[in-house]
Design a protein around this motif. Structure first.
Motif, short mmCIF file in Angstrom:
data_model
loop_
_atom_site.label_atom_id
_atom_site.label_comp_id
_atom_site.label_asym_id
_atom_site.label_seq_id
_atom_site.Cartn_x
_atom_site.Cartn_y
_atom_site.Cartn_z
N GLY A 52 0.86 -1.46 0.20
CA GLY A 52 0.32 -0.15 -0.12
C GLY A 52 0.55 1.28 -0.13
O GLY A 52 2.24 0.81 -0.09
N PHE A 53 0.05 2.49 -0.35
CA PHE A 53 0.70 3.35 0.34
C PHE A 53 -0.12 4.56 0.83
O PHE A 53 -1.61 4.62 1.23
CB PHE A 53 0.86 4.34 -1.22
N CYS A 54 0.93 5.91 1.51
CA CYS A 54 0.65 6.82 2.44
C CYS A 54 -0.56 7.53 1.53
O CYS A 54 -0.01 8.19 -0.17
CB CYS A 54 1.17 7.25 2.80
N ALA A 55 -0.57 8.41 1.62
CA ALA A 55 -1.60 9.94 1.59
C ALA A 55 -0.65 10.34 1.07
O ALA A 55 -1.79 11.04 -0.09
CB ALA A 55 -3.05 10.00 2.90
N GLU A 56 0.29 11.17 1.60
CA GLU A 56 0.90 12.00 1.20
C GLU A 56 1.39 11.61 0.15
O GLU A 56 1.71 12.38 -1.03
CB GLU A 56 2.09 12.40 2.49
N ARG A 57 1.49 10.34 -0.38
CA ARG A 57 2.33 10.16 -1.66
C ARG A 57 1.35 9.78 -2.96
O ARG A 57 1.85 10.12 -4.05
CB ARG A 57 2.87 9.16 -1.26
N ALA A 58 -0.03 9.45 -2.33
CA ALA A 58 -0.84 9.79 -3.16
C ALA A 58 -0.93 10.70 -4.11
O ALA A 58 -1.30 11.26 -4.98
CB ALA A 58 -2.49 8.91 -2.55
N ALA A 59 -0.96 11.98 -3.18
CA ALA A 59 -1.11 13.31 -3.48
C ALA A 59 -0.04 13.92 -3.96
O ALA A 59 -0.07 14.76 -4.96
CB ALA A 59 -1.69 14.23 -2.38
N ALA A 60 0.87 13.64 -3.59
CA ALA A 60 2.63 13.49 -4.64
C ALA A 60 2.67 13.25 -5.81
O ALA A 60 2.70 13.96 -6.92
CB ALA A 60 3.59 13.57 -4.05
N ALA A 61 1.61 11.76 -6.24
CA ALA A 61 1.65 11.56 -7.46
C ALA A 61 0.54 12.39 -8.25
O ALA A 61 0.72 12.71 -9.60
CB ALA A 61 1.14 9.95 -7.15
N ALA A 62 -0.17 12.72 -7.91
CA ALA A 62 -1.12 13.09 -8.89
C ALA A 62 -0.72 14.42 -8.89
O ALA A 62 -0.54 15.51 -9.57
CB ALA A 62 -2.32 13.71 -7.84
N MET A 63 0.09 15.28 -8.13
CA MET A 63 0.80 16.54 -8.22
C MET A 63 1.99 15.95 -9.73
O MET A 63 1.83 16.90 -10.16
CB MET A 63 1.87 17.54 -7.17
N ILE A 64 2.81 15.40 -9.17
CA ILE A 64 3.72 14.71 -10.59
C ILE A 64 3.01 14.58 -11.75
O ILE A 64 3.68 15.12 -13.14
CB ILE A 64 4.56 13.55 -10.37
N ALA A 65 1.81 14.47 -11.86
CA ALA A 65 0.35 13.99 -12.77
C ALA A 65 0.68 14.92 -13.80
O ALA A 65 0.57 15.51 -15.03
CB ALA A 65 0.10 12.94 -12.94
N ASP A 66 0.20 15.97 -13.03
CA ASP A 66 0.29 17.54 -13.45
C ASP A 66 1.79 18.30 -13.43
O ASP A 66 1.28 19.04 -13.74
CB ASP A 66 -0.73 18.40 -12.09
N GLY A 67 2.84 17.67 -13.29
CA GLY A 67 4.09 18.51 -13.90
C GLY A 67 4.89 19.08 -12.84
O GLY A 67 5.28 19.58 -13.52
N GLU A 68 4.22 19.28 -11.45
CA GLU A 68 4.61 19.73 -10.24
C GLU A 68 5.22 19.03 -9.25
O GLU A 68 4.41 17.64 -9.12
CB GLU A 68 3.34 20.56 -9.59
N CYS A 69 6.78 19.95 -8.88
CA CYS A 69 7.22 18.74 -8.48
C CYS A 69 7.44 19.34 -7.33
O CYS A 69 8.35 18.43 -5.56
CB CYS A 69 8.53 18.00 -8.90
N VAL A 70 7.14 20.54 -6.96
CA VAL A 70 7.41 21.63 -5.42
C VAL A 70 5.87 21.84 -4.85
O VAL A 70 5.29 22.06 -5.20
CB VAL A 70 7.90 22.34 -6.37
N ALA A 71 5.85 22.21 -3.24
CA ALA A 71 5.23 21.72 -2.59
C ALA A 71 5.37 22.58 -1.77
O ALA A 71 6.11 23.19 -1.72
CB ALA A 71 4.61 20.11 -1.90
#
Length: 129
Positions: A52-71
């Motif tokens: 499984g995986f954590c919520a933070e990594r799931a949110a980060a994956a959505a961010m990466i899929a949108d072309g962003e890597c900085v939070a």
């Protein structure tokens, strides 16, 4: 969006469900504000096999899929909606996405924030070089 609004939005995504003997989802929710000003949500997936995986990594994956890597900011809540800090694995994961993420602020409620750098003072490095 204020920190409290981010926490509220993260709470809206909570949907704790035990999906069977080997799977539970939605017990933790995270919302990331990207440097681009967009918001990315994610929830945890816990599997008995450990994949499984954590919520933070799931949110980060959505961010990466949108072309962003900085939070800029991150809000995480547990199944009861209480603010929480990320696990060590998620701290390192976010730090490795971009060095700029060291300044990302975790919204801990009541006006309290901690940066990723404060939560992870010594990120992974190769000291042998």
């Amino acid at each position: 969006m204020t920190d409290e609004e981010m926490l509220a939005r993260a709470r809206e995504k909570l949907n704790p469900v035990v999906r069977g003997q080997y799977c539970a989802t939605g017990f933790v929710s995270a919302l990331i504000e990207g440097k681009n000003g967009k918001y990315y949500a994610g929830v945890n997936i816990d599997l008995a096999c450990g994949l499984g995986f954590c919520a933070e990594r799931a949110a980060a994956a959505a961010m990466i899929a949108d072309g962003e890597c900085v939070a800029r900011r991150i809000a995480c809540v547990d199944k009861d909606g209480a603010p929480m800090t990320p696990c060590g694995s998620c701290r390192e994961f976010l730090m490795l996405l971009s060095p700029e993420n060291a300044a990302a602020a975790f919204c801990l409620g009541g006006g309290l924030t901690k940066t990723l750098a404060e939560l992870l003072p010594l990120p992974w490095e190769n000291f042998g070089r």
